[in-house]
Every structure is written in structure tokens, then in C-alpha cells.
Motif scaffolding. Structure first.
Motif, PDB file in Angstrom:
ATOM      1  N   UNK A   1       0.790  -1.237   0.000  1.00 44.53           N
ATOM      2  CA  UNK A   1       0.000   0.000   0.000  1.00 44.53           C
ATOM      3  C   UNK A   1       0.821   1.285   0.000  1.00 44.53           C
ATOM      4  N   UNK A   2       2.012   1.259   0.555  1.00 47.56           N
ATOM      5  CA  UNK A   2       2.834   2.475   0.642  1.00 47.56           C
ATOM      6  C   UNK A   2       3.394   2.851  -0.729  1.00 47.56           C
TER       7      UNK A   2
ATOM      8  N   UNK B   1      -2.583 -14.957  -8.755  1.00 49.35           N
ATOM      9  CA  UNK B   1      -3.633 -15.601  -9.551  1.00 49.35           C
ATOM     10  C   UNK B   1      -4.749 -14.612  -9.906  1.00 49.35           C
ATOM     11  N   UNK B   2      -4.365 -13.373 -10.203  1.00 45.06           N
ATOM     12  CA  UNK B   2      -5.320 -12.358 -10.627  1.00 45.06           C
ATOM     13  C   UNK B   2      -6.028 -11.626  -9.501  1.00 45.06           C
ATOM     14  N   UNK B   3      -5.716 -11.968  -8.273  1.00 37.96           N
ATOM     15  CA  UNK B   3      -6.346 -11.298  -7.136  1.00 37.96           C
ATOM     16  C   UNK B   3      -5.518 -10.086  -6.702  1.00 37.96           C
ATOM     17  N   UNK B   4      -6.061  -9.330  -5.763  1.00 36.58           N
ATOM     18  CA  UNK B   4      -5.385  -8.129  -5.273  1.00 36.58           C
ATOM     19  C   UNK B   4      -4.108  -8.515  -4.520  1.00 36.58           C
ATOM     20  N   UNK B   5      -3.040  -7.794  -4.795  1.00 36.18           N
ATOM     21  CA  UNK B   5      -1.775  -8.021  -4.100  1.00 36.18           C
ATOM     22  C   UNK B   5      -1.888  -7.493  -2.678  1.00 36.18           C
ATOM     23  N   UNK B   6      -1.646  -8.368  -1.698  1.00 36.11           N
ATOM     24  CA  UNK B   6      -1.723  -7.966  -0.302  1.00 36.11           C
ATOM     25  C   UNK B   6      -0.377  -8.035   0.399  1.00 36.11           C
ATOM     26  N   UNK B   7       0.604  -8.695  -0.246  1.00 34.90           N
ATOM     27  CA  UNK B   7       1.942  -8.776   0.345  1.00 34.90           C
ATOM     28  C   UNK B   7       2.984  -8.816  -0.759  1.00 34.90           C
TER      29      UNK B   7
END
Length: 87
Positions: free
Chosen positions: A25-26, A47-53
Motif C-alpha cells: 500500500x505504501x 492468480x489475478x487477485x489483489x496483491x496484499x503482500x
């Protein structure tokens, strides 16, 4: 023996090669990811999902995961504890 951890959707990384696990997020991390994509130094394991890490690896590669950094960290700690129990 290498410690492998599951980072989601059947993707596994060598935990010994991880330098850090950060939230995407930064703004500086977003720039780092964009630069890595341009240079071909990123692996998208979402796999096409939102990057969270974002996992920063020893060799300068970035691995993008759809799991939260806390989840990956907990798995790495759990794996580390399990390997210590075996010795």
C-alpha cells in the motif's frame, strides 16, 4: 534443509531467501513493484487477485502474493518452529 512456505494458490517460496514481507500500500513499495515489473524482476503469485503482500527476496526479485503479510509471516514462524522440533 530449505524451509518452504506456501504463499497462496499452490505457490511456494524458500523461506530462507526472504529478506522482508511488506504491504503493497505504501507509495515507495508501489514504485519498487513497478520498477521490478519493468525490469522483469517480479513474480506475480496472486492468480489475478489483489496483491496484499510483497516478498523481497535475497536475489532482488519481488514475489507478489494475495495473502496478508501477517499470514505469510505466521506460516514462516510455524514452519521454523516445526523444523526446530525435529532437531
Amino acid at each position: 534443509m530449505n524451509k518452504l512456505i506456501h504463499i497462496g494458490f499452490g505457490n511456494i517460496v524458500n523461506a530462507d531467501k526472504i529478506i522482508s514481507i511488506v504491504s503493497p500500500d505504501a507509495a515507495p513499495v508501489k514504485r519498487m513493484v513497478q520498477k521490478a515489473r519493468e525490469e522483469g524482476k517480479s513474480v506475480d503469485a496472486t492468480q489475478g487477485r489483489k496483491t496484499k503482500a510483497v516478498l523481497v527476496m535475497e536475489n532482488g526479485m519481488l514475489v507478489l502474493s494475495a495473502l496478508l503479510p501477517e499470514t505469510i509471516c505466521n506460516r514462516a514462524i510455524s514452519e521454523s518452529e516445526n523444523s526446530q522440533d525435529e532437531t
